[in-house]
Design a protein around this motif. Structure first.
Motif, short mmCIF file in Angstrom:
data_model
loop_
_atom_site.label_atom_id
_atom_site.label_comp_id
_atom_site.label_asym_id
_atom_site.label_seq_id
_atom_site.Cartn_x
_atom_site.Cartn_y
_atom_site.Cartn_z
N CYS A 1 29.87 47.71 34.95
CA CYS A 1 30.37 46.35 34.78
C CYS A 1 31.87 46.29 35.02
O CYS A 1 32.37 45.36 35.66
CB CYS A 1 30.03 45.83 33.38
SG CYS A 1 28.29 45.46 33.12
N TYR B 1 32.77 46.50 38.83
CA TYR B 1 32.51 45.31 39.62
C TYR B 1 33.05 44.03 38.98
O TYR B 1 32.79 42.94 39.47
CB TYR B 1 31.00 45.15 39.85
CG TYR B 1 30.49 46.08 40.93
CD1 TYR B 1 30.57 45.72 42.27
CD2 TYR B 1 29.95 47.30 40.62
CE1 TYR B 1 30.12 46.57 43.26
CE2 TYR B 1 29.49 48.17 41.60
CZ TYR B 1 29.58 47.78 42.92
OH TYR B 1 29.14 48.64 43.90
N GLY B 2 33.79 44.18 37.89
CA GLY B 2 34.41 43.02 37.27
C GLY B 2 33.42 42.04 36.67
O GLY B 2 33.61 40.83 36.77
N VAL B 3 32.37 42.55 36.04
CA VAL B 3 31.34 41.70 35.45
C VAL B 3 31.34 41.89 33.93
O VAL B 3 30.99 42.97 33.46
CB VAL B 3 29.94 42.03 36.01
CG1 VAL B 3 28.89 41.11 35.40
CG2 VAL B 3 29.93 41.93 37.53
N ARG C 1 37.36 34.32 34.07
CA ARG C 1 37.96 35.43 34.80
C ARG C 1 36.97 36.05 35.77
O ARG C 1 37.34 36.47 36.87
CB ARG C 1 38.48 36.49 33.82
CG ARG C 1 39.63 36.01 32.96
CD ARG C 1 40.88 35.81 33.81
NE ARG C 1 42.02 35.37 33.00
CZ ARG C 1 42.35 34.10 32.82
NH1 ARG C 1 41.64 33.14 33.41
NH2 ARG C 1 43.38 33.77 32.08
N PHE C 2 35.71 36.11 35.36
CA PHE C 2 34.67 36.66 36.24
C PHE C 2 34.52 35.81 37.49
O PHE C 2 34.42 36.32 38.61
CB PHE C 2 33.34 36.72 35.47
CG PHE C 2 32.14 36.93 36.33
CD1 PHE C 2 31.94 38.13 36.99
CD2 PHE C 2 31.20 35.93 36.49
CE1 PHE C 2 30.82 38.33 37.79
CE2 PHE C 2 30.09 36.11 37.28
CZ PHE C 2 29.90 37.31 37.94
N ASN D 1 38.04 36.16 39.59
CA ASN D 1 38.38 37.46 40.14
C ASN D 1 37.25 38.14 40.90
O ASN D 1 37.51 39.07 41.68
CB ASN D 1 38.85 38.40 39.02
CG ASN D 1 40.05 37.85 38.27
OD1 ASN D 1 40.86 37.13 38.84
ND2 ASN D 1 40.16 38.18 36.99
N THR D 2 36.02 37.70 40.70
CA THR D 2 34.88 38.36 41.33
C THR D 2 34.15 37.44 42.30
O THR D 2 34.05 37.73 43.50
CB THR D 2 33.90 38.89 40.27
OG1 THR D 2 34.59 39.74 39.36
CG2 THR D 2 32.77 39.67 40.92
N ILE D 3 33.66 36.32 41.80
CA ILE D 3 32.85 35.44 42.63
C ILE D 3 33.68 34.76 43.71
O ILE D 3 33.35 34.80 44.90
CB ILE D 3 32.13 34.39 41.76
CG1 ILE D 3 31.22 35.08 40.74
CG2 ILE D 3 31.33 33.44 42.64
CD1 ILE D 3 30.14 35.94 41.36
N THR E 1 36.61 35.46 44.97
CA THR E 1 37.18 36.38 45.97
C THR E 1 36.14 36.81 46.99
O THR E 1 36.44 36.93 48.18
CB THR E 1 37.79 37.60 45.28
OG1 THR E 1 36.80 38.23 44.45
CG2 THR E 1 38.96 37.21 44.41
N ARG E 2 34.91 37.03 46.55
CA ARG E 2 33.86 37.42 47.49
C ARG E 2 33.46 36.24 48.37
O ARG E 2 33.18 36.42 49.56
CB ARG E 2 32.64 37.96 46.73
CG ARG E 2 32.91 39.29 46.06
CD ARG E 2 31.68 39.83 45.34
NE ARG E 2 31.97 41.10 44.70
CZ ARG E 2 31.83 42.27 45.30
NH1 ARG E 2 31.40 42.33 46.54
NH2 ARG E 2 32.11 43.39 44.66
#
Length: 266
Positions: free
Chosen positions: A138, A141-143, A165-166, A169-171, A173-174
């Motif tokens: 987790c 992968y920043g989850v 933040r999830f 920083n994760t969704i 950006t992808r």
């Protein structure tokens, strides 16, 4: 590695379709996961933990599936034929495998002895290891764990912040990376561009504040601000021009009203 790709062949549902080399675009995050001069893949740092976790839960599963069969050595009568031995093994598996049959007993004449090989479930004692693996994956992968539904050790007072933040920083950006890939392909063929609808969280107030500040400090136009907020653009020329507000005056230009004292102490 040093060849030239001529064409691509896709096979699906019994059908085959060919594509030219120029019809396929390749995009990837990294070429070599072990290239320490550039970076290491995220997977490279956790692959051992993930593989160990897979083996752990498989060991746990097969321990209960096989139940007493692998932990015991059953000695059969010498006069039994190979076929009879196979039938005996199948009977034991059918009646004594799985956890639901562990309490059963049997009395049969063709079993000479039962020798205990092991009665140890140490392979199953990996709960702490699995927790550590989950946290490590987790984190890589920043989850946040709360996203996956875990409740133990989760701080619910910061759950909303963790989720935000999830997304940021994760969704997001992808999504931006995927949009860049597709737009790079489109740029060679058309002026059309795609943009993800990043409305994953209710951050409208925050986005409005940012747009207003950018507008006030002469950074964007009204239509650019409206576009960021997914509003319809104004069809007027002024909406496409930078605007700036004047809110500072010279001190010498500021005057006060002449107020008469109310009494001697005022």
């Amino acid at each position: 590695e040093y060849g030239e790709v001529i064409k691509y062949i896709q096979q699906a549902n019994g059908k085959m379709q060919e594509f030219g080399a120029n019809d396929i675009a390749h995009f990837y995050l990294e070429k070599d996961p072990d290239n320490e001069k550039m970076w290491l893949s995220i997977v490279e740092g956790i692959i051992t933990d993930v593989l160990a976790d897979d083996e752990s839960w498989l060991t746990n599963y097969y321990y209960f599936k096989n139940s007493a069969i692998p932990s015991q050595l059953i000695v059969l009568q010498e006069w039994m034929s190979p076929e009879e031995r196979e039938n005996a093994i199948e009977m034991l598996k059918k009646n004594f495998s799985w956890g639901k049959n562990k309490h059963k007993i049997a009395a049969v004449s063709w079993i000479v002895d039962i020798k205990k090989v092991q009665d140890w479930i140490g392979d199953m004692q990996f709960e702490l290891l699995r927790k550590f693996t989950i946290e490590k994956v987790c984190a890589a992968y920043g989850v946040p764990k709360i996203i996956l539904g875990y409740t133990e050790g989760v701080n619910y007072t910061s759950a909303d912040t963790q989720y935000q933040r999830f997304i940021e920083n994760t969704i997001l950006t992808r999504e931006e990376r995927i949009a860049d890939w597709i737009n790079e392909i489109l740029s060679e063929r058309t002026d059309t561009r795609i943009k993800f609808d990043g409305d994953h969280i209710n951050d409208f107030d925050k986005r409005v504040d940012i747009a207003v500040k950018q507008l006030q400090y002469w950074l964007i136009t009204v239509n650019e601000a409206r576009e960021e907020l997914w509003y319809e653009l104004y069809d007027i020329e002024e909406a496409n021009q930078p605007l700036i507000t004047k809110n500072l005056d010279l001190l010498s230009d500021v005057w006060l009203s002449d107020i008469q004292p109310l009494n001697e102490q005022t």
